[in-house]
Design a protein around this motif. Structure first.
Motif, PDB file in Angstrom:
ATOM      1  N   ASP A  34       0.817  -1.217   0.000  1.00  0.00           N
ATOM      2  CA  ASP A  34       0.000   0.000   0.000  1.00  0.00           C
ATOM      3  C   ASP A  34       0.847   1.262   0.000  1.00  0.00           C
ATOM      4  O   ASP A  34       0.460   2.281  -0.565  1.00  0.00           O
ATOM      5  CB  ASP A  34      -0.941   0.001   1.212  1.00  0.00           C
ATOM      6  CG  ASP A  34      -1.954  -1.128   1.150  1.00  0.00           C
ATOM      7  OD1 ASP A  34      -2.635  -1.254   0.120  1.00  0.00           O
ATOM      8  OD2 ASP A  34      -2.051  -1.894   2.122  1.00  0.00           O
ATOM      9  N   LEU A  92      -5.685   2.761   2.549  1.00  0.00           N
ATOM     10  CA  LEU A  92      -5.733   1.880   1.382  1.00  0.00           C
ATOM     11  C   LEU A  92      -5.857   0.420   1.812  1.00  0.00           C
ATOM     12  O   LEU A  92      -6.594  -0.360   1.204  1.00  0.00           O
ATOM     13  CB  LEU A  92      -4.467   2.056   0.533  1.00  0.00           C
ATOM     14  CG  LEU A  92      -4.372   3.338  -0.284  1.00  0.00           C
ATOM     15  CD1 LEU A  92      -3.001   3.441  -0.951  1.00  0.00           C
ATOM     16  CD2 LEU A  92      -5.455   3.379  -1.351  1.00  0.00           C
ATOM     17  N   SER A  93      -5.154   0.063   2.889  1.00  0.00           N
ATOM     18  CA  SER A  93      -5.219  -1.293   3.416  1.00  0.00           C
ATOM     19  C   SER A  93      -6.622  -1.609   3.918  1.00  0.00           C
ATOM     20  O   SER A  93      -7.166  -2.688   3.671  1.00  0.00           O
ATOM     21  CB  SER A  93      -4.206  -1.459   4.552  1.00  0.00           C
ATOM     22  OG  SER A  93      -4.295  -2.743   5.126  1.00  0.00           O
TER      23      SER A  93
END
Length: 312
Positions: A209, A273-274
């Motif tokens: 990420d 994002l994760s």
């Protein structure tokens, strides 16, 4: 050839390219004028055969201007050899000139086609200017602060943007390695390792990420560089590996120490994002489960609406 034993070729693109000797042999004429210790000399060939021995001459005039230094080469490829393709690929020439000007700031490349159209390529800032162009082409917004590193081994410039994917481009002695390689991996991993400590305890910061949105270039200067294949698409040279990454990581650590707010933003972005990726995976699993249940006989509450059905 000197490429196999001389330091003069430390930054050559490769030891099997088409050099001056081969170009001379494959040219209808090949004339060279060069300035040496303040005096100009010339030499001429036809199809590789000497026709005009070395002689002192006047300074050459190029497009109306007298040259004061450097080397001027004028050649025409032999049409009896290049029968099928009698013209150079202008787009390839322009692409080479543009990239070469970025990787060699201060160098000017001028291309003039048969219609007298001129294409001039010059870069003052070099690699950083190239990265800004890539960002513009990607229509990406980036942090104002760039990571920059330069030594005898490599030139590195990386920006942190909202572009999709990892867009660090790898070059070796100016040659583009489209499949990346150890130099690209070392740059991305060094930046991640240096930035990760600035993530908060509740944040999940993965290398995958963190690399999202990296836009930059790394140009290695290697003598007898090793690649995965003859086409040089991927650099496998160990000099671009562990030791190079360690040097970069030390520089990146100092970089983020002076730019803590940036490091924290990058960690927060990677964490989000994760989280989004995990949510997407969960939703995919749910959809897969529902589709599986539908094949076995969907429960009434999940059945598709039918206007003919009676609702009680």
């Amino acid at each position: 050839s000197g490429k196999y034993r001389s330091d003069a070729y430390k930054t050559s693109v490769g030891s099997h390219g088409l050099g001056v000797k081969a170009s001379n042999a494959l040219s209808e004429f090949f004339n060279v004028t060069t300035c040496y210790q303040g005096k100009w000399y010339s030499i001429g060939f036809k199809k590789g055969i000497l026709t005009e021995p070395v002689a002192q001459c006047k300074a050459p005039i190029f497009r109306g201007k007298t040259l004061y230094r450097g080397t001027l080469i004028h050649l025409k490829h032999d049409a009896t050899i290049f029968k099928k393709d009698k013209s150079l690929d202008l787009n390839k020439a322009k692409s080479w000139a543009e990239i070469t000007s970025y990787l060699n700031p201060g160098f000017t490349a001028l291309i003039i086609d048969k219609s007298s159209n001129q294409y001039k390529y010059y870069s003052k800032e070099g690699a950083k200017e190239f990265v800004n162009k890539i960002l513009s082409d990607l229509k990406a917004e980036a942090e104002s602060t760039f990571f920059e590193f330069k030594n005898e081994l490599a030139d590195v410039v990386v920006s942190f943007s909202n572009a999709e994917g990892n867009n660090i481009r790898g070059y070796t002695n100016g040659l583009y390695n489209s499949d990346g390689g150890k130099h690209v991996d070392s740059v991305a991993n060094a930046l991640f390792n240096a930035c990760k400590p600035y993530g908060k305890s509740r944040q999940t910061v993965s290398a995958y990420d963190f690399k999202e949105g990296l836009v930059g270039i790394v140009n290695m200067h290697l003598h007898k560089a090793e690649f995965s294949s003859q086409d040089k698409l991927k650099l496998t040279d160990s000099r671009a590996g562990v030791d190079f990454q360690a040097v970069l990581e030390k520089e990146a650590t100092n970089f983020f120490k002076n730019n803590k707010a940036l490091a924290q933003r990058l960690c927060e972005k990677a964490s989000k994002l994760s989280e989004l990726r995990n949510q997407f995976k969960a939703s995919k699993k749910m959809i897969t489960a529902l589709n599986s249940a539908k094949k076995r006989g969907m429960p009434a509450k999940y059945a598709p609406y039918d206007s003919k059905s009676k609702i009680e």
